[in-house]
Design a protein around this motif. Structure first.
Motif, PDB file in Angstrom:
ATOM      1  N   ALA A 515     -25.779  10.076 -21.117  1.00  0.00           N
ATOM      2  CA  ALA A 515     -26.652   8.767 -21.270  1.00  0.00           C
ATOM      3  C   ALA A 515     -26.178   7.938 -22.326  1.00  0.00           C
ATOM      4  O   ALA A 515     -26.421   6.921 -22.095  1.00  0.00           O
ATOM      5  CB  ALA A 515     -27.963   9.551 -21.454  1.00  0.00           C
ATOM      6  N   GLY A 838     -28.138  12.980 -17.317  1.00  0.00           N
ATOM      7  CA  GLY A 838     -27.641  12.096 -18.150  1.00  0.00           C
ATOM      8  C   GLY A 838     -27.603  10.789 -17.417  1.00  0.00           C
ATOM      9  O   GLY A 838     -27.986   9.713 -17.835  1.00  0.00           O
ATOM     10  N   GLY A 841     -31.029   9.573 -16.982  1.00  0.00           N
ATOM     11  CA  GLY A 841     -31.457   9.105 -18.347  1.00  0.00           C
ATOM     12  C   GLY A 841     -30.975   7.442 -18.784  1.00  0.00           C
ATOM     13  O   GLY A 841     -31.563   6.498 -19.087  1.00  0.00           O
ATOM     14  N   ALA A 842     -29.418   7.387 -18.352  1.00  0.00           N
ATOM     15  CA  ALA A 842     -28.840   6.078 -18.469  1.00  0.00           C
ATOM     16  C   ALA A 842     -29.262   4.882 -17.510  1.00  0.00           C
ATOM     17  O   ALA A 842     -29.714   3.901 -18.115  1.00  0.00           O
ATOM     18  CB  ALA A 842     -27.232   6.373 -18.283  1.00  0.00           C
ATOM     19  N   GLU A 846     -31.724   1.909 -18.930  1.00  0.00           N
ATOM     20  CA  GLU A 846     -30.874   0.603 -19.016  1.00  0.00           C
ATOM     21  C   GLU A 846     -31.831  -0.723 -18.980  1.00  0.00           C
ATOM     22  O   GLU A 846     -31.446  -1.607 -19.863  1.00  0.00           O
ATOM     23  CB  GLU A 846     -30.208   0.473 -17.368  1.00  0.00           C
ATOM     24  CG  GLU A 846     -29.418  -0.775 -17.220  1.00  0.00           C
ATOM     25  CD  GLU A 846     -28.405  -0.734 -18.309  1.00  0.00           C
ATOM     26  OE1 GLU A 846     -27.982   0.293 -18.779  1.00  0.00           O
ATOM     27  OE2 GLU A 846     -27.888  -1.749 -18.317  1.00  0.00           O
ATOM     28  N   LEU A 866     -20.409   4.544 -15.900  1.00  0.00           N
ATOM     29  CA  LEU A 866     -21.253   5.816 -16.020  1.00  0.00           C
ATOM     30  C   LEU A 866     -20.396   7.024 -15.196  1.00  0.00           C
ATOM     31  O   LEU A 866     -20.341   7.799 -15.841  1.00  0.00           O
ATOM     32  CB  LEU A 866     -22.747   5.387 -15.400  1.00  0.00           C
ATOM     33  CG  LEU A 866     -23.622   6.469 -15.636  1.00  0.00           C
ATOM     34  CD1 LEU A 866     -24.006   6.887 -16.893  1.00  0.00           C
ATOM     35  CD2 LEU A 866     -25.143   6.103 -14.980  1.00  0.00           C
TER      36      LEU A 866
END
Lengths: 900, 104
Positions: A515, A838, A841-842, A846, A866
């Motif tokens: 993340a 992850g 989460g990213a 964002e 990513l």
């Protein structure tokens, strides 16, 4: 003179007397040196005095609550009984017994804390600096911010007068602007110095009395008053040899004789880092609204007033001004900001929240490090189950054992924390030095710069250590001591199972790494990309300087044209041109004119580098050697042309016209569409090659719009000289002196700024990019290394735990790939789960990150980052698993069975 | 009830009485060094002054910043009537106790 331990007096009861106490110590220190004491012995004496005062301050603070010291709380008693010297000694021995783990953990914690503390300390130094002035925290800045471009607007002469006359929550409102001018004293050579043209209130707001003479008075600001100058202590010492009769003497600044009326005491450098002050003489009647000198406005919160009440009053004044002058103020919002931020131009609504989010994100770096270490420590702790079981059987409670294991983590974290703190201080010092290369500082530190270690940073690092100990020590300890005494005794000699905690830790650390890393990668790449942007003209052969007239209100006209002509005749000058800005010509958002004369909006953020708009002289492109790709260049008639001709560069065409035919196309600034006075339509008459190029990303190159400007239209301009050979060499060869002589020969009222190579700014930018790039690389390598170490520990443990099973399966003829499959499957599930969490989460983070910090979106080509990070994590996991897996295959069945 | 004064407090109050308007950290310390041969730290002096200020025995005000002090202001200290009374009482007690004692 600051002592490195000054900050110690900020805690305890000595805080209130800190200034006078340090003054006494300083006075005595100087007296000692005068009496012949050595500098070293005086420093030792000074250190002793500060430490003694610190001890007295702490003692007095404790004495204020005598109850607390006589009757410790149950918690304090418990800690006193639990953490003992033998615990710490045992911890130290265990750390030495496992040097590999200790080394990895120490490096990880040191790097993690260095990055977190460095970022924190730098952000604190920018957002919450302590102004070393009486009630410095009540000194504020006031500025107009353009709500569309989010940049400050410093043409605030008219607003300054309004604010000064109408505001009641802010008093002693003053303003300054700085200029570089030639100062000549007696028969000495003239030299270029930085001067603050400041209102007299600058001295009263700082509450510092002059050392000699007087400081500026409001009467000095009258146009007919005699020109006066106030000198700073350092300048008095270095340039006037501490002459006690300097007050009343005369110096020449530019063409005007000024009388020195006062000397300020040592350390006084308000408003930034100045040593010379002249009165600010800016008459609003001489300028249109939105024109005039670029001012920084400051003031002091009135007694009882707060930031919020001042902002409320200012907003009301701002609304009134916007309705009265929509053409200039429709997009301007006045803000009360921290004084230092208004000087640096970094004030922005919501900046504190954005920095806080960034701090939390950066802190995650240490959480990742700590989680990885927790895995390693847990693996070691489970190997110590035998010791734990025996201690439990001998009567040690769970708290006692957890405390022992936490003490080990504390011992492990303390030394790296100190090392990390030292590294952070070093990094912050470097960063500040780079930061001070900005033109506003001119390479010198502002008066509020404090390189010493701040108590807030120490507190933050202590909090990080507590979190680290919590994750690295307490978490594995709680897990390891969960079993009952009977269970522990029963397990003596048998293998230990790793439960869900282990799995959760692996998943969590992979998730956080996946993340957080893309944001770092993207930031790093953005910095590196913009660092690769290079001018397409020979920047090292260019010099630049500001030119205006005394008072700054007369148009430059023929004086500028004549100066250009005479400079052109100089043998070492290849070309001269100028650039200048006219009010109301900036473009924040492009709207094209449609076929029916209607406005067609375009993408509001077509390039990461933005749009730059400025007015240029007709031979600008010739001097810069920039090729015209289509259409024509400007000529003398263009500056008065009502069709508003502009020339754009290739980046502009690519960004807004989709590489279509640009000539004759019309556009305007869409940001002002709803305001009282919309932007005029501009017509493209020419297209040039880009002024800057980027080998890998054209988005990192700004789009340029040039409009014609004539010397008759401007009161200030930026003169650009293309010299033959390196520009820096010409600074030493007398060109500046010749330039000043030429200007004085045309009109003594012409005022020239400091001549600097155009590459000067370029250098500090590349230094900054390099620092950010190196830091981010360090973070990424550390995080990946620790993640791999965590997965390695997992695999090692899994293999060790399943030796018997692997041995039996191999003995029964299981093919190696089946064995490997069973070893890797668990790693694959856990690393894969971590990656999914992850990625989720990213994606979730964002939107808030983009809106708060303005980092690039997870869109287009950037979306690759990513999955790429996830793939790297997976590869790191499998590479780390390779060694233990190979060991697993080599287990001999007889050995495996024997071990049990 | 009269304020009880410790020995160091008495010495500092006496220094204040002696120095008058010129009493601040450096001059107080100089007076103590010259007349008592003690070398107290500034921390000890400020700690004692603050304690006595809390008790109302002394009062203080900040002066102007001075270059010789690194641009920092002095903290001028003066006796209050209550401080003067406490000093008088403590001094009287010493004199009374010493009366008739031989061999001092």
């Amino acid at each position: 003179v600051r002592h490195p331990l000054d900050f110690l007096l900020r805690v305890g009861r000595m805080e209130a007397d800190r200034v006078s106490l340090l003054g006494d110590i300083e006075e005595e220190r100087r007296a000692r040196i005068r009496r012949g004491s050595g500098h070293l012995s005086t420093f030792v004496w000074q250190t002793g005095q500060i430490l003694a005062a610190c001890v007295y301050g702490a003692r007095d603070a404790l004495r204020r609550s005598p109850q607390a010291s006589r009757d410790p709380s149950p918690g304090r008693r418990a800690w006193a009984g639990l953490v003992s010297w033998p615990d710490l000694k045992l911890s130290l021995r265990l750390l030495l017994k496992h040097p590999g783990l200790t080394l990895v953990a120490s490096v990880g914690i040191a790097v993690g804390i260095a990055i977190c503390a460095g970022f924190f300390a730098f952000a604190q130094s920018q957002l919450y600096p302590t102004l070393p002035l009486d009630e410095g925290d009540r000194i504020i800045g006031i500025e107009n911010q353009n709500v569309v471009t989010r940049h400050e607007n410093r043409n605030v002469l008219h607003d300054f007068v309004t604010w000064r006359d109408q505001m009641t929550t802010v008093v002693e409102i003053g303003a300054f602007h700085q200029m570089d001018a030639r100062l000549q004293f007696g028969t000495r050579h003239a030299e270029t110095v930085r001067i603050a043209a400041m209102t007299a209130s600058g001295f009263t707001v700082a509450r510092v009395a002059p050392l000699m003479g007087r400081f500026l008075a409001p009467d000095d600001e009258r146009p007919d008053a005699d020109p006066v100058l106030v000198v700073g202590y350092d300048a008095w010492r270095s340039r006037f040899a501490q002459d006690p009769s300097v007050v009343g003497q005369q110096v020449r600044i530019g063409t005007t004789i000024h009388t020195i009326v006062g000397v300020m005491p040592e350390g006084f450098k308000f408003p930034v880092n100045h040593q010379f002050w002249v009165p600010l003489r800016a008459n609003p009647l001489a300028f249109e609204r939105g024109a005039g000198p670029q001012l920084c406005v400051f003031g002091r919160l009135a007694p009882g007033a707060t930031f919020a009440s001042a902002q409320a009053e200012l907003a009301a004044i701002g609304r009134h001004t916007a309705s009265a002058f929509p053409q200039t103020h429709a997009n301007l919002k006045p803000l009360v900001v921290k004084y230092t931020l208004t000087v640096t131009g970094d004030a922005e609504e919501g900046i504190e929240v954005a920095v806080l989010i960034a701090e939390v994100l950066v802190s995650l770096v240490l959480v990742v490090v700590a989680l990885n270490l927790a895995i390693l420590v847990y693996a070691r702790t489970t190997y110590r189950h035998r010791e734990i079981a025996i201690r439990t059987a001998l009567g040690a409670g769970r708290l006692r054992i957890v405390t022992q294991l936490s003490a080990e983590a504390l011992t492990l974290a303390l030394v790296p924390a100190i090392a990390g703190l030292a590294l952070a201080q070093y990094g912050v010092r470097l960063s500040l030095q780079i930061f001070h290369q900005q033109p506003v500082f001119g390479g010198a530190a502002p008066f509020w710069t404090d390189y010493s270690l701040q108590p807030a940073t120490i507190g933050y690092v202590l909090a990080l250590v507590v979190v680290t100990v919590g994750i690295v020590g307490v978490l594995p300890a709680l897990r390891a001591t969960r079993r009952s005494v009977a269970g522990n005794i029963g397990q003596l000699g048998t293998s230990v199972r790793l439960g869900r905690t282990w799995g959760v830790l692996i998943v969590a650390q992979v998730a956080i790494a996946v993340a957080a890393l893309p944001a770092m990668v993207r930031l790093g790449l953005t910095e590196i990309r913009s660092g690769l942007t290079r001018p397409s003209y020979p920047i090292k052969e260019f010099l630049g300087l500001a030119i205006t007239t005394e008072g700054g209100k007369d148009r430059l006209g023929h004086r500028l044209t004549e100066l250009k002509r005479r400079l052109q005749a100089e043998p070492d000058v290849a070309g001269v041109t100028f650039a200048a800005s006219l009010p109301g010509r900036s473009i924040a958002r492009v709207e094209l004119m449609g076929p029916a004369g209607n406005a067609v909006p375009t993408d509001s953020k077509p390039t990461a580098a933005g749009i730059r708009t400025f007015g240029i002289d007709s031979d600008y492109f010739n001097v810069y050697g920039v090729r015209l790709l289509a259409g024509r260049s400007f000529d003398a008639r263009d500056s008065g042309d009502l069709t508003n001709p502009v020339i754009v560069d290739r980046s502009f065409v690519r960004a807004f016209l989709n590489d279509g035919h640009p000539l004759g196309r019309r556009f305007r600034d869409g940001a002002r569409a709803g305001s009282g006075q919309p932007s005029p339509w501009y017509e493209i008459v020419g297209v040039t090659e880009n002024l800057a190029t980027n080998p890998i990303d054209h988005h990192a190159v700004p789009a340029y719009v040039f409009y014609p400007v004539a010397a008759e239209q401007v009161t200030a301009a930026s003169l650009r000289l293309h010299v033959r050979g390196p520009a820096a060499a010409h600074l030493e060869s007398g060109l500046p002196q010749r330039l000043h002589r030429l200007a004085a020969g045309i009109d003594p009222a012409l005022r020239l700024g400091e001549i600097r190579p155009s590459a000067f700014i370029d250098l500090s930018e590349s230094l900054k990019t390099r620092l950010i790039g190196q830091t981010l690389t360090l973070v990424m390598v550390t995080v990946l290394m620790l993640s791999a170490a965590g997965v390695y520990a997992l695999m090692s443990f899994t293999v060790a735990q399943r030796r018997r099973e692997i041995g039996i399966r191999t003995a029964l003829g299981a093919p190696p790939y089946r064995v490997l499959q069973s070893i890797f499957s668990r790693v694959a599930v856990q690393v894969g789960s971590g990656m999914l969490v992850g990625i989720a989460g990213a994606v979730t983070l964002e939107s808030p990150i983009t809106s708060a910090i303005g980092w690039p979106e997870l869109a287009g080509r950037r979306a690759i980052v990513l999955p790429a990070i996830a793939l790297v994590m997976l590869l790191a996991g499998f590479l780390a698993a390779f060694g233990p897996a190979r060991r697993g295959l080599r287990i001999q069945p007889t050995e495996a069975l024997k071990t049990e | 009830m009269a304020d009880y004064l410790g020995e160091f407090e008495q010495l500092i109050l006496l220094a204040l009485a002696r120095l008058g308007d010129d009493a601040y950290g450096v001059t107080i310390r100089e007076t103590l060094v010259e007349r008592t041969s003690r070398r107290p730290s500034f921390g000890a002096i400020y700690s004692t002054l603050r304690r006595m200020e809390d008790k109302g025995l002394v009062r203080s005000c900040l002066g102007q910043p001075e270059a010789v002090r690194g641009g920092r202001a002095k903290k001028h200290v003066a006796l209050t009537p209550r401080g003067r009374a406490a000093l008088r009482e403590a001094h009287g007690a010493i004199v009374r106790m010493a009366e008739g004692v031989r061999g001092l």
